[in-house]
Write a protein that holds these residues in place. Structure first.
Motif, PDB file in Angstrom:
ATOM      1  N   UNK A 260       0.835  -1.202   0.000  1.00  0.00           N
ATOM      2  CA  UNK A 260       0.000   0.000   0.000  1.00  0.00           C
ATOM      3  C   UNK A 260       0.870   1.252   0.000  1.00  0.00           C
ATOM      4  N   UNK A 261       2.083   1.133   0.527  1.00  0.00           N
ATOM      5  CA  UNK A 261       2.993   2.285   0.545  1.00  0.00           C
ATOM      6  C   UNK A 261       3.364   2.739  -0.861  1.00  0.00           C
ATOM      7  N   UNK A 290      -5.021  -1.273  -8.374  1.00  0.00           N
ATOM      8  CA  UNK A 290      -4.833  -0.937  -6.968  1.00  0.00           C
ATOM      9  C   UNK A 290      -6.120  -1.013  -6.164  1.00  0.00           C
ATOM     10  N   UNK A 291      -7.234  -0.603  -6.784  1.00  0.00           N
ATOM     11  CA  UNK A 291      -8.504  -0.627  -6.046  1.00  0.00           C
ATOM     12  C   UNK A 291      -8.885  -2.047  -5.663  1.00  0.00           C
ATOM     13  N   UNK A 292      -8.680  -3.015  -6.563  1.00  0.00           N
ATOM     14  CA  UNK A 292      -8.965  -4.409  -6.236  1.00  0.00           C
ATOM     15  C   UNK A 292      -8.057  -4.902  -5.120  1.00  0.00           C
ATOM     16  N   UNK A 293      -6.823  -4.428  -5.098  1.00  0.00           N
ATOM     17  CA  UNK A 293      -5.882  -4.806  -4.040  1.00  0.00           C
ATOM     18  C   UNK A 293      -6.425  -4.374  -2.678  1.00  0.00           C
ATOM     19  N   UNK A 294      -7.067  -3.213  -2.629  1.00  0.00           N
ATOM     20  CA  UNK A 294      -7.580  -2.681  -1.373  1.00  0.00           C
ATOM     21  C   UNK A 294      -8.842  -3.380  -0.891  1.00  0.00           C
ATOM     22  N   UNK A 295      -9.591  -3.991  -1.811  1.00  0.00           N
ATOM     23  CA  UNK A 295     -10.835  -4.659  -1.405  1.00  0.00           C
ATOM     24  C   UNK A 295     -10.690  -6.177  -1.402  1.00  0.00           C
ATOM     25  N   UNK A 296      -9.509  -6.651  -1.744  1.00  0.00           N
ATOM     26  CA  UNK A 296      -9.260  -8.095  -1.774  1.00  0.00           C
ATOM     27  C   UNK A 296      -9.440  -8.706  -0.394  1.00  0.00           C
ATOM     28  N   UNK A 320       4.454   0.554   5.549  1.00  0.00           N
ATOM     29  CA  UNK A 320       3.042   0.904   5.592  1.00  0.00           C
ATOM     30  C   UNK A 320       2.746   1.995   6.603  1.00  0.00           C
ATOM     31  N   UNK A 321       3.497   2.005   7.713  1.00  0.00           N
ATOM     32  CA  UNK A 321       3.291   3.025   8.738  1.00  0.00           C
ATOM     33  C   UNK A 321       3.836   4.374   8.280  1.00  0.00           C
ATOM     34  N   UNK A 322       5.030   4.352   7.690  1.00  0.00           N
ATOM     35  CA  UNK A 322       5.648   5.602   7.249  1.00  0.00           C
ATOM     36  C   UNK A 322       4.816   6.300   6.180  1.00  0.00           C
ATOM     37  N   UNK A 323       4.144   5.508   5.368  1.00  0.00           N
ATOM     38  CA  UNK A 323       3.295   6.078   4.316  1.00  0.00           C
ATOM     39  C   UNK A 323       2.280   7.050   4.900  1.00  0.00           C
ATOM     40  N   UNK A 324       1.787   6.746   6.107  1.00  0.00           N
ATOM     41  CA  UNK A 324       0.743   7.565   6.722  1.00  0.00           C
ATOM     42  C   UNK A 324       1.247   8.265   7.994  1.00  0.00           C
ATOM     43  N   UNK A 325       2.565   8.396   8.096  1.00  0.00           N
ATOM     44  CA  UNK A 325       3.199   9.090   9.229  1.00  0.00           C
ATOM     45  C   UNK A 325       2.687   8.566  10.565  1.00  0.00           C
ATOM     46  N   UNK A 326       2.652   7.241  10.685  1.00  0.00           N
ATOM     47  CA  UNK A 326       2.149   6.589  11.898  1.00  0.00           C
ATOM     48  C   UNK A 326       3.291   5.935  12.669  1.00  0.00           C
TER      49      UNK A 326
END
Length: 389
Positions: A260-261, A290-296, A320-326
């Motif tokens: 997702x990153x 990408x949209x199918x990847x998110x709903x898979x 994945x965390x860095x992508x959303x500054x988490x």
């Protein structure tokens, strides 16, 4: 001869007992359990509801009345759209009514929140109203009268609040009630959608109690209508997010796949894409994007199990965390023995087996949750104690 037979039988029973204990221990370690007894009150339908449906320019509020021997009927009232009215839901095990108001306007919550208030997270209640309520009372989120006492804190429900039990109606309305009362005090209830909420929105009731098939029939609906497009609870569930960022942490039922990153999506984008597919059963498609990847059902945020099933590196988890500054992610979905931290404190796993309202099991279950205060993470136990993680 008798002595030999007696000796052989003794050896047989000793061997059998050892093998049985080994198999039982293996099963318990991997989450197996024995269901010992089910209280038949679970199937008492008198006062079940409210089941609220949109009908043209009004909403219809339905309660089931009656019993199996004398027959059932529907107690129905109607109210205008965009109105507020009082209702109650009944918890049969304790003959308790939960009173609250319903406002027919439904809003989509934000994807991100930033303040310095406490966060209490719990997941995978699986329609266990009593244990859910008691846990929140014990840890000061609500009082004995179900009033909000958590101030401006965040109560985060990390998915799978439905299915596998007989108190789905009560759990959902209880959340709805808390959600509105929390706002009056400056607090928030965050209902993060899990894969079982998605299943119900899709009309997939494979894991649901057969009780809800009977309920739908009595109300004059198909089971898929209970959370369908014209159901109030269905629209309310479909408004919820699949991932939220609260005080620098991500909360998601399954997890954040490292890939997702690589997507050029914000949290708002991800929530919009997944929300638009809540009611569409997923299947593999050629050249899926990408949209199918998110709903898979393998890689989507409400389904992903990679933190536990894949051989991920620390770097992959942090992508994945860095992508959303988490700074960390809190997940349910994959069963644990206890609330724990993984990957150097970047992943907090909080799915445990909670007690069932009407069903006793062996080994016995005990609820747990997670409390976040500033930079400290605490494992919360059902007896009110907490342990620093």
């Amino acid at each position: 001869m008798f002595t030999i037979l007696k000796t052989n039988l003794k050896h047989f029973f000793i061997t059998f007992t050892i093998l049985f204990l080994m198999v039982a221990s293996f099963g318990i370690y991997h989450g197996a359990e024995a269901h010992l007894d089910e209280d038949r009150l679970a199937y008492k339908l008198d006062k079940e509801g409210p089941h609220i449906f949109f009908e043209n320019d009004s909403v219809a509020v339905n309660y089931i009345r009656g019993n199996k021997s004398e027959g059932f009927y529907i107690d129905k009232t109607t109210h205008p759209l965009n109105s507020e009215f009082s209702v109650k839901t009944h918890f049969t095990l304790e003959e308790q009514d939960i009173d609250f108001s319903v406002n027919t306007s439904i809003e989509t919550p934000p994807s991100s929140y930033e303040d310095n208030h406490q966060i209490l997270a719990i997941s995978d209640i699986e329609s266990g109203y009593k244990t859910f309520r008691d846990f929140l009372i014990t840890h000061g989120v609500i009082d004995e009268s179900l009033n909000w006492t958590f101030g401006k804190g965040h109560l985060v429900l990390v998915g799978d609040l439905v299915d596998r039990g007989n108190s789905v109606t009560q759990v959902l309305w209880f959340i709805y009630k808390m959600e509105h009362e929390a706002k009056k005090h400056g607090g928030n209830v965050h209902f993060i959608i899990g894969n079982h909420e998605i299943k119900n929105l899709q009309g997939n009731y494979y894991s649901a109690s057969e009780k809800y098939l009977y309920i739908a029939s009595i109300v004059g609906k198909k089971q898929s209508d209970l959370y369908g497009e014209n159901s109030f609870l269905g629209r309310w569930l479909a408004s919820k997010n699949s991932v939220e960022r609260i005080n620098g942490r991500l909360f998601v039922h399954g997890g954040i796949h490292p890939k997702i990153s690589e997507f050029d999506y914000t949290l708002e984008d991800i929530n919009t894409i997944v929300r638009n597919n809540y009611r569409k059963p997923y299947f593999n498609k050629p050249d899926s994007g990408n949209e199918d990847f998110l709903v898979s059902s393998k890689t989507g945020p409400s389904w992903y199990r990679g933190y536990f099933k894949d051989d991920l590196s620390q770097e992959e988890v942090e992508k994945g965390l860095d992508k959303f500054s988490a700074s960390a992610v809190v997940v349910g979905h994959t069963l644990q023995w206890s609330v724990k931290k993984l990957y150097q404190g970047k992943v907090f796993a909080i799915d445990v087996k909670h007690p069932n309202d009407y069903l006793s099991s062996f080994p016995p279950r005990s609820s747990e949750g997670l409390l976040i205060e500033a930079d400290n993470y605490y494992r919360l136990l059902a007896d009110g104690t907490r342990e620093l993680l």
